[in-house]
Design an enzyme around this catalytic site. Structure first.
Site, PDB file in Angstrom:
ATOM      1  N   ARG A   1       4.543   1.686  -1.421  1.00 13.26           N
ATOM      2  CA  ARG A   1       4.931   1.611  -2.723  1.00 13.26           C
ATOM      3  C   ARG A   1       4.034   2.060  -3.794  1.00 13.26           C
ATOM      4  O   ARG A   1       3.759   1.633  -4.690  1.00 13.26           O
ATOM      5  CB  ARG A   1       5.129   0.164  -2.832  1.00 13.26           C
ATOM      6  CG  ARG A   1       5.908  -0.820  -2.104  1.00 13.26           C
ATOM      7  CD  ARG A   1       7.512  -0.249  -2.325  1.00 13.26           C
ATOM      8  NE  ARG A   1       8.320  -1.069  -1.838  1.00 13.26           N
ATOM      9  CZ  ARG A   1       8.798  -0.934  -0.593  1.00 13.26           C
ATOM     10  NH1 ARG A   1       8.235  -0.104   0.059  1.00 13.26           N
ATOM     11  NH2 ARG A   1       9.684  -1.922  -0.036  1.00 13.26           N
TER      12      ARG A   1
ATOM     13  N   GLU B   1       4.781  -5.528  -7.659  1.00 11.99           N
ATOM     14  CA  GLU B   1       5.573  -4.199  -7.414  1.00 11.99           C
ATOM     15  C   GLU B   1       6.416  -4.025  -8.604  1.00 11.99           C
ATOM     16  O   GLU B   1       6.518  -2.795  -8.951  1.00 11.99           O
ATOM     17  CB  GLU B   1       6.484  -4.390  -6.217  1.00 11.99           C
ATOM     18  CG  GLU B   1       7.427  -3.378  -6.008  1.00 11.99           C
ATOM     19  CD  GLU B   1       8.234  -3.297  -4.817  1.00 11.99           C
ATOM     20  OE1 GLU B   1       7.802  -3.863  -3.500  1.00 11.99           O
ATOM     21  OE2 GLU B   1       9.275  -2.898  -4.991  1.00 11.99           O
TER      22      GLU B   1
ATOM     23  N   SER C   1      12.178  -6.869  -5.276  1.00 12.17           N
ATOM     24  CA  SER C   1      10.881  -7.593  -4.725  1.00 12.17           C
ATOM     25  C   SER C   1       9.986  -7.474  -6.076  1.00 12.17           C
ATOM     26  O   SER C   1       9.608  -6.546  -6.680  1.00 12.17           O
ATOM     27  CB  SER C   1      10.049  -7.012  -3.704  1.00 12.17           C
ATOM     28  OG  SER C   1      10.940  -6.766  -2.599  1.00 12.17           O
TER      29      SER C   1
HETATM   30  N1  EPU Z   1      10.545 -14.460   4.499  1.00 15.38           N
HETATM   31  C1  EPU Z   1      10.181 -16.192   4.479  1.00 15.38           C
HETATM   32  N2  EPU Z   1      10.788 -16.629   3.219  1.00 15.38           N
HETATM   33  C2  EPU Z   1      11.372 -15.621   2.378  1.00 15.38           C
HETATM   34  C3  EPU Z   1      11.717 -14.447   2.442  1.00 15.38           C
HETATM   35  C4  EPU Z   1      10.985 -14.008   3.467  1.00 15.38           C
HETATM   36  O1  EPU Z   1      10.005 -16.850   5.245  1.00 15.38           O
HETATM   37  O2  EPU Z   1      11.830 -16.382   1.268  1.00 15.38           O
HETATM   38  C5  EPU Z   1      10.042 -14.086   5.996  1.00 15.38           C
HETATM   39  C6  EPU Z   1      11.201 -13.506   6.794  1.00 15.38           C
HETATM   40  O3  EPU Z   1      11.577 -14.436   7.556  1.00 15.38           O
HETATM   41  C7  EPU Z   1      10.480 -12.433   7.438  1.00 15.38           C
HETATM   42  C8  EPU Z   1       9.337 -11.957   6.678  1.00 15.38           C
HETATM   43  O4  EPU Z   1       9.148 -12.947   5.559  1.00 15.38           O
HETATM   44  O5  EPU Z   1      10.013 -12.770   8.593  1.00 15.38           O
HETATM   45  C9  EPU Z   1       9.547 -10.595   5.837  1.00 15.38           C
HETATM   46  O6  EPU Z   1      10.899 -10.623   5.125  1.00 15.38           O
HETATM   47  P1  EPU Z   1      11.742  -9.640   5.109  1.00 15.38           P
HETATM   48  O7  EPU Z   1      12.325  -9.250   6.358  1.00 15.38           O
HETATM   49  O8  EPU Z   1      13.224  -9.992   4.064  1.00 15.38           O
HETATM   50  O9  EPU Z   1      11.149  -8.191   4.365  1.00 15.38           O
HETATM   51  P2  EPU Z   1      10.104  -8.269   3.099  1.00 15.38           P
HETATM   52  O10 EPU Z   1       8.829  -8.057   3.631  1.00 15.38           O
HETATM   53  O11 EPU Z   1      10.246  -9.566   2.326  1.00 15.38           O
HETATM   54  C10 EPU Z   1      10.457  -5.742   2.769  1.00 15.38           C
HETATM   55  C11 EPU Z   1      10.553  -4.881   1.242  1.00 15.38           C
HETATM   56  C12 EPU Z   1      11.985  -5.041   0.864  1.00 15.38           C
HETATM   57  C13 EPU Z   1      12.830  -4.384   1.978  1.00 15.38           C
HETATM   58  C14 EPU Z   1      12.797  -5.021   3.102  1.00 15.38           C
HETATM   59  C15 EPU Z   1      13.570  -4.373   4.384  1.00 15.38           C
HETATM   60  C16 EPU Z   1       8.333  -5.097   0.351  1.00 15.38           C
HETATM   61  C17 EPU Z   1       7.737  -6.039  -1.030  1.00 15.38           C
HETATM   62  N3  EPU Z   1       9.895  -5.556   0.502  1.00 15.38           N
HETATM   63  O12 EPU Z   1      10.774  -7.118   2.169  1.00 15.38           O
HETATM   64  O13 EPU Z   1      11.987  -3.987  -0.132  1.00 15.38           O
HETATM   65  O14 EPU Z   1      13.924  -4.089   1.420  1.00 15.38           O
HETATM   66  O15 EPU Z   1      11.108  -5.098   3.578  1.00 15.38           O
HETATM   67  O16 EPU Z   1      12.699  -3.419   5.075  1.00 15.38           O
HETATM   68  O17 EPU Z   1       7.761  -4.443   0.658  1.00 15.38           O
HETATM   69  C18 EPU Z   1      11.654  -3.937  -2.732  1.00 15.38           C
HETATM   70  O18 EPU Z   1      10.582  -3.266  -2.561  1.00 15.38           O
HETATM   71  O19 EPU Z   1      12.110  -4.401  -3.790  1.00 15.38           O
HETATM   72  C19 EPU Z   1      12.265  -4.387  -1.580  1.00 15.38           C
HETATM   73  C20 EPU Z   1      13.464  -5.232  -1.503  1.00 15.38           C
END
Ligand code: EPU
Length: 308
Positions: free
Chosen positions: A175, A295, A224
């Site tokens: 990012r 972000e 995010s």
């Molecule tokens: N989780 C929770 N509670 C929540 C949300 C998530 O416990 O409210 C847990 C999920 O169960 C999972 C872990 O956190 O075990 C990661 O969550 P998720 O798979 O939704 O991925 P993320 O790390 O939150 C990242 C990127 C997203 C991208 C997704 C898919 C960042 C900050 N976010 O999300 O990017 O779409 O992976 O690859 O890097 C963005 O940058 O705007 C964005 C949406």
């Protein structure tokens, strides 16, 4: 000063120029006070001329795309805000080379590439925003990053000159990118790979379904809010475990579906979102001793506000 700048832009370009335009009309949050001057250039040359004139007048020049990663202050933005949405819209595909101007919406670029059976961008389907914002943020999702298949980026530099950078001139990390703050991204080229349709669609379907299942796509958000602090810790999980899902200030709410998405339920103000940001940051620091980094980009705020 602003009136004379407005006249100059109208005189020297074919751009649409609006005074005191509410930025809530130009952000996915639907939040933001007025831009002193809001300019919609109608061509690349208009854009370059508007930037030059704004700089000659020593006014701050802010470029926005589709406003999908922005929290803009209720007090608005000083100087000239330029939207590249209508002026940098070209896509050209030649074999495996894809040339895209930076005002093109990322999903449009992905779908066009897929029509030509080109693989490499499909994991990013559904990432909101324009190519320019995606490059600056090095947008990523489902294992892909926009910088992966990148070859060159055309920019307008601080001296209003067009320069072509190759990928090796730019540092990309999670990012983040090393483009100079004053550089305005105009276009980029990518080298993708001709591949069987099914293999492209497989990735596409996983990304689309994943996004639909985990993210509050039917609400006004800016994606995010925080970066993930490490590969072990996701910001959403930390905010969730701090007990903040559903927490709200005014019409701004930490999404019940994904805690790293903050949503505008109607008439949220930037100050409400900022209060949520501080609440989540403080709660995660207190509970896990982890500093979350934004972000979402803040515009028009006094920087001190975020260090409180
Ligand atoms: N989780 C929770 N509670 C929540 C949300 C998530 O416990 O409210 C847990 C999920 O169960 C999972 C872990 O956190 O075990 C990661 O969550 P998720 O798979 O939704 O991925 P993320 O790390 O939150 C990242 C990127 C997203 C991208 C997704 C898919 C960042 C900050 N976010 O999300 O990017 O779409 O992976 O690859 O890097 C963005 O940058 O705007 C964005 C949406």
């Amino acid at each position: 000063m602003i009136d004379s700048l407005k006249e100059k832009i109208i005189e020297q370009t074919n751009a649409t120029v609006l005074a005191n335009e509410s930025m809530s009309n130009h952000t996915t949050y639907g939040i933001g006070g007025p831009a002193e001057l809001f300019v919609l250039p109608s061509s690349k040359q208009d854009l370059i001329d508007t930037v030059r004139i704004g700089r000659d007048y020593k006014q701050p020049v802010t470029i926005i795309g589709s406003g999908s990663n922005l929290l803009i202050s209720d007090n608005g933005i000083k100087g000239v805000v330029i939207s590249i949405k209508h002026c940098l819209k070209e896509i050209r595909i030649d074999e495996e080379k894809v040339y895209v101007e930076c005002g093109v919406i990322l999903s449009k670029m992905i779908r066009e590439s897929m029509k030509h059976n080109l693989k490499g961008l499909e994991n990013l389907i559904g990432v909101p925003g324009t190519l320019g914002g995606a490059l600056i943020m090095n947008a990523g999702a489902w294992g892909g990053e926009i910088s992966e298949n990148l070859e060159t980026v055309e920019i307008l530099n601080e001296k209003n000159k067009i320069r072509l950078l190759s990928k090796k001139d730019i540092d990309f990390s999670y990012r983040s990118s090393s483009f100079a703050k004053e550089s305005i991204l105009l276009a980029a080229t990518f080298k993708l790979k001709k591949s069987p349709k099914e293999s492209i669609h497989e990735n596409f379907d996983v990304a689309r379904a994943g996004r639909k299942n985990t993210q509050p796509l039917n609400y006004r958000s800016a994606g995010s809010v925080f970066k993930n602090p490490s590969s072990k810790h996701s910001a959403g999980m930390l905010i969730d475990q701090a007990g903040l899902k559903g927490f709200s200030v005014g019409d701004a709410e930490i999404s019940n579906k994904h805690a790293n998405f903050f949503v505008n339920n109607g008439s949220a103000k930037a100050d409400d979102m900022l209060a949520l940001i501080k609440k989540a940051k403080n709660a995660v620091k207190e509970k896990f001793n982890i500093d979350l980094e934004l972000e979402v980009k803040l515009l028009g705020f006094d920087v001190k506000e975020m260090s409180e």
